[in-house]
Design an enzyme around this catalytic site. Structure first.
Site, short mmCIF file in Angstrom:
data_model
loop_
_atom_site.label_atom_id
_atom_site.label_comp_id
_atom_site.label_asym_id
_atom_site.label_seq_id
_atom_site.Cartn_x
_atom_site.Cartn_y
_atom_site.Cartn_z
N GLU A 164 0.82 -1.21 0.00
CA GLU A 164 0.00 0.00 0.00
C GLU A 164 0.85 1.25 0.00
O GLU A 164 0.53 2.23 -0.70
CB GLU A 164 -0.94 0.00 1.22
CG GLU A 164 -2.05 1.05 1.14
CD GLU A 164 -1.65 2.43 1.64
OE1 GLU A 164 -2.42 3.38 1.42
OE2 GLU A 164 -0.56 2.58 2.25
N HIS B 214 3.55 9.43 8.90
CA HIS B 214 4.81 9.18 8.19
C HIS B 214 6.01 9.73 8.96
O HIS B 214 7.11 9.86 8.40
CB HIS B 214 4.78 9.73 6.76
CG HIS B 214 3.99 8.86 5.84
ND1 HIS B 214 4.14 8.88 4.47
CD2 HIS B 214 3.03 7.93 6.08
CE1 HIS B 214 3.32 8.02 3.91
NE2 HIS B 214 2.64 7.43 4.87
#
Length: 346
Positions: free
Chosen positions: A220, A320
């Site tokens: 992903e 992230h």
């Protein structure tokens, strides 16, 4: 409803601390398969490494896909310098400045693992006048191995080569007041959420309204996790992290319902059903637009699958980077998934 929090925490910590950059996910997939086996659920692996876990529904003529991914951001060995330091290339959209000073592990093709630290090419303020400016890009970061090495040849002798994967230490911590701090909460926390819902369904001897195929995807973060769907799917809900920050209403205590990401709006009917269920069950929820985001459902739609699709997930701060969520956001997500599985027919 009382979801098993200890089960959720155990599963989350187990897979959060298992290295799995995109393309190097075999270990974590085996762990997830073992959790499916423990629940007595049928699971199969696809050719590219995704795991599909199945639950039979009341109406077996239609299928709802749930998706979440276990692949994470990471790095690879790009090249080895003459002094034995390692140049890197990013796997997925790392926030490069957050990597400076992080511990890591190099995984060789012959199954060896070597620890190290991600450092700026100017790592000392006592030596380099540009120390504060360096470390913003992958070209300004290197790996310092925890081995006695003096040259490129010494590193090669360890069995390290270009193309070896590098995992980043997640630093997983669960606080007493319910915060979950870790790299890679995106999206391993969603895998843990869905399994916790499945466990509750099985303990209550309940079936979902329709057949469910849970796709645990492995690519992903690089854009093609669920580009291929394993069989006929009518609807798909991607369970992924909810965004927090500028212009967004979500918090770490909410389940986020995404109305549109960087590719396209999500299905109007499904998104409305999710909002109405959140209202009905008095969940803490937020509806937001994610301008710099795509999901497994986005990948499936881009690949041309004729599906209705939606996206939800717990609010996750500092995505992230060094991420954080809270058990309340996770529980609100569990409740919304459970309500959708047991109340919505199509």
């Amino acid at each position: 409803m009382l979801f098993n929090e200890s089960y959720f925490y155990e599963l989350a910590k187990d897979i959060l601390t298992t290295p799995s950059p995109s393309g190097y996910t075999h270990q974590v997939i085996e762990k997830v398969k073992a959790y499916a086996d423990d629940l007595g659920l049928k699971s199969t692996k696809t050719n590219k490494g995704n795991l599909i876990v199945e639950i039979e529904g009341i109406d077996t003529s239609k299928t709802l896909a749930l998706s979440a991914h276990v692949d994470t951001l990471g790095l690879m060995v790009r090249s080895i310098n003459s002094d034995g330091s390692i140049n890197i290339t990013t796997v997925g959209g790392n926030q490069m400045p957050t990597l400076q000073g992080e511990y890591c592990c190099v995984h060789t093709r012959d199954q060896k693992a070597y620890t190290g630290t991600i450092l700026s090419v100017s790592p000392s303020s006592h030596v380099y006048p540009d120390c504060r400016q360096k470390g913003q890009t992958e070209d300004e970061l290197v790996i310092r191995l925890d081995e006695i090495i003096h040259s490129k040849e010494d590193v090669l002798a360890l069995g390290i080569q270009n193309g070896d994967f590098i995992s980043i230490d997640p630093k997983t911590t669960i606080t007493e007041n319910g915060f979950i701090k870790s790299r890679h909460i995106d999206d391993k926390i969603s895998v843990s959420i869905i399994f916790t819902v499945f466990k509750y369904l099985l303990e209550q001897n309940q079936k979902p309204q329709h057949n469910v195929k849970f796709i645990i995807s492995t690519y992903e973060e690089v854009g093609h996790g669920s580009a291929h769907l394993p069989c006929h799917i009518d609807r798909m809900i991607a369970i992924d992290m909810g965004c927090i920050g500028k212009d967004l209403s979500c918090t770490e205590f909410d389940v986020s319902i995404c109305a549109k990401d960087s590719m396209s709006p999500y299905d109007y009917d499904m998104t409305s059903e999710l909002i109405n269920l959140a209202k009905k069950h008095k969940l803490n929820y937020a509806v937001d637009i994610y301008p710099f985001y795509s999901s497994d459902a986005s990948a499936a739609l881009r690949a041309g699958h004729d599906i209705k699709a939606a996206l939800i997930g717990p609010g996750v701060h500092a995505s992230h980077g060094v991420e954080r969520t809270h058990i309340e956001g996770c529980k609100n997500t569990m409740k919304l998934i459970y309500a959708y599985l047991t109340e919505v027919t199509f």
